[in-house]
Design an enzyme around this catalytic site. Sequence first.
Site, PDB file in Angstrom:
ATOM      1  N   GLU A 140       0.801  -1.261   0.065  1.00 39.25           N
ATOM      2  CA  GLU A 140       0.054   0.016   0.161  1.00 39.25           C
ATOM      3  C   GLU A 140       0.940   1.115   0.030  1.00 39.25           C
ATOM      4  O   GLU A 140       1.934   1.170   0.694  1.00 39.25           O
ATOM      5  CB  GLU A 140      -1.117   0.183   1.096  1.00 39.25           C
ATOM      6  CG  GLU A 140      -0.271  -0.025   2.395  1.00 39.25           C
ATOM      7  CD  GLU A 140      -1.211  -1.017   3.501  1.00 39.25           C
ATOM      8  OE1 GLU A 140      -0.906  -1.133   4.570  1.00 39.25           O
ATOM      9  OE2 GLU A 140      -2.196  -1.676   2.986  1.00 39.25           O
ATOM     10  N   TYR A 190       6.097   1.085  -9.477  1.00 34.06           N
ATOM     11  CA  TYR A 190       5.446  -0.310  -9.059  1.00 34.06           C
ATOM     12  C   TYR A 190       4.872  -0.803 -10.501  1.00 34.06           C
ATOM     13  O   TYR A 190       4.767  -1.777 -10.982  1.00 34.06           O
ATOM     14  CB  TYR A 190       4.407  -0.369  -7.740  1.00 34.06           C
ATOM     15  CG  TYR A 190       5.237  -0.432  -6.671  1.00 34.06           C
ATOM     16  CD1 TYR A 190       6.234  -1.168  -6.498  1.00 34.06           C
ATOM     17  CD2 TYR A 190       4.788   0.835  -5.584  1.00 34.06           C
ATOM     18  CE1 TYR A 190       7.008  -1.175  -5.232  1.00 34.06           C
ATOM     19  CE2 TYR A 190       5.605   0.796  -4.629  1.00 34.06           C
ATOM     20  CZ  TYR A 190       6.440  -0.027  -4.421  1.00 34.06           C
ATOM     21  OH  TYR A 190       7.319  -0.187  -2.945  1.00 34.06           O
TER      22      TYR A 190
HETATM   23  C1  LIG Z   1       9.269   6.182  -4.691  1.00 33.68           C
HETATM   24  C2  LIG Z   1      10.833   6.109  -4.642  1.00 33.68           C
HETATM   25  C3  LIG Z   1      11.574   4.996  -3.630  1.00 33.68           C
HETATM   26  C4  LIG Z   1      11.252   6.061  -5.908  1.00 33.68           C
HETATM   27  O1  LIG Z   1      12.996   5.856  -6.076  1.00 33.68           O
HETATM   28  P1  LIG Z   1      13.659   6.193  -7.261  1.00 33.68           P
HETATM   29  O2  LIG Z   1      15.152   5.696  -7.220  1.00 33.68           O
HETATM   30  O3  LIG Z   1      13.538   7.795  -7.601  1.00 33.68           O
HETATM   31  O4  LIG Z   1      12.834   5.485  -8.384  1.00 33.68           O
HETATM   32  P2  LIG Z   1      13.412   5.188  -9.967  1.00 33.68           P
HETATM   33  O5  LIG Z   1      14.341   6.149 -10.403  1.00 33.68           O
HETATM   34  O6  LIG Z   1      13.797   3.753 -10.136  1.00 33.68           O
HETATM   35  O7  LIG Z   1      11.954   5.716 -10.659  1.00 33.68           O
HETATM   36  C5  LIG Z   1      11.231   4.527 -11.606  1.00 33.68           C
HETATM   37  C6  LIG Z   1       9.890   5.134 -12.086  1.00 33.68           C
HETATM   38  O8  LIG Z   1       9.064   5.615 -11.084  1.00 33.68           O
HETATM   39  C7  LIG Z   1       8.523   6.965 -11.762  1.00 33.68           C
HETATM   40  N1  LIG Z   1       8.955   8.010 -10.736  1.00 33.68           N
HETATM   41  C8  LIG Z   1       9.859   7.909  -9.774  1.00 33.68           C
HETATM   42  N2  LIG Z   1       9.879   9.070  -9.171  1.00 33.68           N
HETATM   43  C9  LIG Z   1       9.269   9.923  -9.901  1.00 33.68           C
HETATM   44  C10 LIG Z   1       8.868  11.610  -9.727  1.00 33.68           C
HETATM   45  N3  LIG Z   1       9.428  12.136  -9.027  1.00 33.68           N
HETATM   46  N4  LIG Z   1       7.976  11.749 -10.806  1.00 33.68           N
HETATM   47  C11 LIG Z   1       7.369  11.031 -11.654  1.00 33.68           C
HETATM   48  N5  LIG Z   1       7.709   9.977 -11.713  1.00 33.68           N
HETATM   49  C12 LIG Z   1       8.743   9.299 -10.860  1.00 33.68           C
HETATM   50  C13 LIG Z   1       8.982   6.979 -13.026  1.00 33.68           C
HETATM   51  O9  LIG Z   1       8.034   6.204 -13.746  1.00 33.68           O
HETATM   52  C14 LIG Z   1      10.248   6.161 -12.983  1.00 33.68           C
HETATM   53  O10 LIG Z   1      10.909   5.794 -14.291  1.00 33.68           O
HETATM   54  P3  LIG Z   1      11.535   6.912 -15.200  1.00 33.68           P
HETATM   55  O11 LIG Z   1      12.415   7.663 -14.376  1.00 33.68           O
HETATM   56  O12 LIG Z   1      12.231   5.912 -16.276  1.00 33.68           O
HETATM   57  O13 LIG Z   1      10.410   7.784 -15.821  1.00 33.68           O
HETATM   58  C15 LIG Z   1      11.481   7.636  -4.027  1.00 33.68           C
HETATM   59  O14 LIG Z   1      11.045   8.633  -4.723  1.00 33.68           O
HETATM   60  C16 LIG Z   1      11.229   7.798  -2.593  1.00 33.68           C
HETATM   61  O15 LIG Z   1      11.936   7.198  -1.843  1.00 33.68           O
HETATM   62  N6  LIG Z   1       9.807   8.263  -2.313  1.00 33.68           N
HETATM   63  C17 LIG Z   1       9.866   8.683  -0.867  1.00 33.68           C
HETATM   64  C18 LIG Z   1       9.244   7.368  -0.120  1.00 33.68           C
HETATM   65  C19 LIG Z   1       8.270   6.751  -0.753  1.00 33.68           C
HETATM   66  O16 LIG Z   1       7.114   7.466  -1.258  1.00 33.68           O
HETATM   67  N7  LIG Z   1       8.323   5.261  -0.944  1.00 33.68           N
HETATM   68  C20 LIG Z   1       7.253   4.403  -1.360  1.00 33.68           C
HETATM   69  C21 LIG Z   1       6.427   3.999  -0.084  1.00 33.68           C
HETATM   70  S1  LIG Z   1       6.361   2.169  -0.334  1.00 33.68           S
END
Ligand SMILES: CC(C)(COP(=O)(O)OP(=O)(O)OC[C@H]1O[C@@H](n2cnc3c(N)ncnc32)[C@H](O)[C@@H]1OP(=O)(O)O)[C@@H](O)C(=O)NCCC(=O)NCCS
Length: 156
Positions: free
Chosen positions: A108, A119
């Site tokens: 979730e 995801y």
């Molecule tokens: C969610 C989170 C873990 C993503 O980590 P990340 O290393 O930035 O993810 P990735 O670089 O592998 O991104 C994969 C895809 O997710 C999407 N995405 C990730 N961050 C995004 C952003 N800021 N805006 C739009 N799309 C995004 C994109 O589709 C991206 O692919 P692309 O870069 O080729 O377009 C990070 O933003 C985070 O730590 N957020 C705060 C904590 C959180 O919300 N965790 C999830 C709860 S379980």
Amino acid sequence: MESIIIRDMLYADLPEICAIENESFSTPWSMNSFDHELMEPHSILKIAELNGHIVGYICLRVMLDITHILNLAVAPPWRRMGIGSMLLETALDELEAMQEETDFITLEVRASSHAIMLYEKHGFRVIGRRKNYYHKPQEDAVLMGMEIGGNGDEMV
Ligand SMILES: CC(C)(COP(=O)(O)OP(=O)(O)OC[C@H]1O[C@@H](n2cnc3c(N)ncnc32)[C@H](O)[C@@H]1OP(=O)(O)O)[C@@H](O)C(=O)NCCC(=O)NCCS
């Protein structure tokens, strides 16, 4: 970018992990929560390391036929570079290698979270919504899930 190492989480990692956790969530896990997961025999806990520093982590718990993704975060300066995807892929590979009874993975997430797109890119689909599940600020939770076959192939 220099090379990222994905490895198992260790107790010694917890201070750095908690610093990222506190920057990433308004209701962060405590160090005890991570400590508890480290003692769980059915948890998959991975960290991403860059130049000797932790830049992200993921926590999964296998509960018989269902595996829950409990936590995933990447340190703000290192987001949008594929590290979250690397952590997720590595954890799913390990789940497959463990040959547990799991045939469904669920999680979730806040309805506004960018993680939903991450995801979806990895085969998860939205399967439900919990009204006002989160607080600080109040927000719905989006439930996501993905079936995995006996051989680990995604079936959704
Ligand atoms: C969610 C989170 C873990 C993503 O980590 P990340 O290393 O930035 O993810 P990735 O670089 O592998 O991104 C994969 C895809 O997710 C999407 N995405 C990730 N961050 C995004 C952003 N800021 N805006 C739009 N799309 C995004 C994109 O589709 C991206 O692919 P692309 O870069 O080729 O377009 C990070 O933003 C985070 O730590 N957020 C705060 C904590 C959180 O919300 N965790 C999830 C709860 S379980």
